[in-house]
Design a protein around this motif. Structure first.
Motif, PDB file in Angstrom:
ATOM      1  N   VAL A  27      69.057  49.642  70.148  1.00 20.80           N
ATOM      2  CA  VAL A  27      67.733  48.999  70.158  1.00 20.80           C
ATOM      3  C   VAL A  27      66.919  49.395  68.924  1.00 20.80           C
ATOM      4  N   PRO A  28      66.823  50.688  68.591  1.00 10.68           N
ATOM      5  CA  PRO A  28      66.046  51.032  67.384  1.00 10.68           C
ATOM      6  C   PRO A  28      66.602  50.417  66.097  1.00 10.68           C
ATOM      7  N   ALA A  29      67.916  50.349  65.964  1.00  8.26           N
ATOM      8  CA  ALA A  29      68.498  49.779  64.744  1.00  8.26           C
ATOM      9  C   ALA A  29      68.124  48.310  64.585  1.00  8.26           C
ATOM     10  N   LEU A 101      68.709  49.960  55.971  1.00  9.08           N
ATOM     11  CA  LEU A 101      68.630  49.116  57.165  1.00  9.08           C
ATOM     12  C   LEU A 101      69.925  48.336  57.348  1.00  9.08           C
ATOM     13  N   THR A 102      70.410  47.714  56.289  1.00  5.69           N
ATOM     14  CA  THR A 102      71.617  46.898  56.346  1.00  5.69           C
ATOM     15  C   THR A 102      72.823  47.739  56.742  1.00  5.69           C
ATOM     16  N   LEU A 103      72.960  48.905  56.134  1.00  6.82           N
ATOM     17  CA  LEU A 103      74.077  49.796  56.450  1.00  6.82           C
ATOM     18  C   LEU A 103      73.996  50.266  57.900  1.00  6.82           C
ATOM     19  N   MET A 104      72.816  50.686  58.334  1.00 10.61           N
ATOM     20  CA  MET A 104      72.625  51.161  59.704  1.00 10.61           C
ATOM     21  C   MET A 104      72.964  50.050  60.704  1.00 10.61           C
ATOM     22  N   ALA A 105      72.437  48.858  60.498  1.00 10.72           N
ATOM     23  CA  ALA A 105      72.691  47.751  61.417  1.00 10.72           C
ATOM     24  C   ALA A 105      74.162  47.326  61.382  1.00 10.72           C
ATOM     25  N   PHE A 106      74.762  47.351  60.210  1.00 11.72           N
ATOM     26  CA  PHE A 106      76.178  47.004  60.074  1.00 11.72           C
ATOM     27  C   PHE A 106      77.045  47.956  60.896  1.00 11.72           C
ATOM     28  N   ILE A 107      76.808  49.244  60.762  1.00  9.22           N
ATOM     29  CA  ILE A 107      77.615  50.246  61.468  1.00  9.22           C
ATOM     30  C   ILE A 107      77.355  50.193  62.972  1.00  9.22           C
ATOM     31  N   ILE A 108      76.085  50.223  63.361  1.00 12.47           N
ATOM     32  CA  ILE A 108      75.752  50.288  64.783  1.00 12.47           C
ATOM     33  C   ILE A 108      76.140  49.007  65.516  1.00 12.47           C
ATOM     34  N   ASN A 109      75.822  47.851  64.960  1.00  8.49           N
ATOM     35  CA  ASN A 109      76.212  46.605  65.618  1.00  8.49           C
ATOM     36  C   ASN A 109      77.723  46.399  65.571  1.00  8.49           C
TER      37      ASN A 109
END
Length: 119
Positions: A27-29, A101-109
């Protein structure tokens, strides 16, 4: 209010690691993207991340809790999102904030999609 209590009980009956994953990472990502709406990545993360959540809300309501059917909107929205974010990471010249942001969302999603496809 009984329906709400049933949904809350359903959430807290999930394995602890799933609750931690959803609450502290997933959710935070996705919601962090709303602070970056002026960037291409932020806009697409917000649209597709929120899209899956918006579709899942009525499913949670109708099912009276959390079930594996919630994976379907994730797969439909996050598969193109993760592909797009991978493309952005590989080809775009991103500023520091957008890159993180892009890296975090890419990894987490991407990790979440692994579990969604499995389910």
């Amino acid at each position: 209010m009984a329906w709400f209590a049933r949904i809350v009980r359903s959430y807290f009956s999930l394995p602890v690691w799933v609750i931690v994953w959803i609450s502290l990472f997933l959710v935070p990502a996705n919601f962090a993207a709303f602070a970056f709406l002026e960037t291409i990545s932020g806009l697409w993360i917000a649209l597709l991340g929120a899209g899956a959540i918006i579709i899942n809300l009525p499913l949670v309501w109708l099912n009276g809790g959390f079930s594996k059917v919630l994976c379907i909107p994730h797969v439909l929205f996050w598969t193109p999102l993760v592909a797009f974010l991978g493309y952005r990471l590989a080809s775009a010249d991103l500023g520091t904030g957008e890159f993180m942001l892009t890296l975090m969302a890419f990894i987490i999603n991407g990790i979440s999609l692994f579990f969604d496809y499995y389910d």
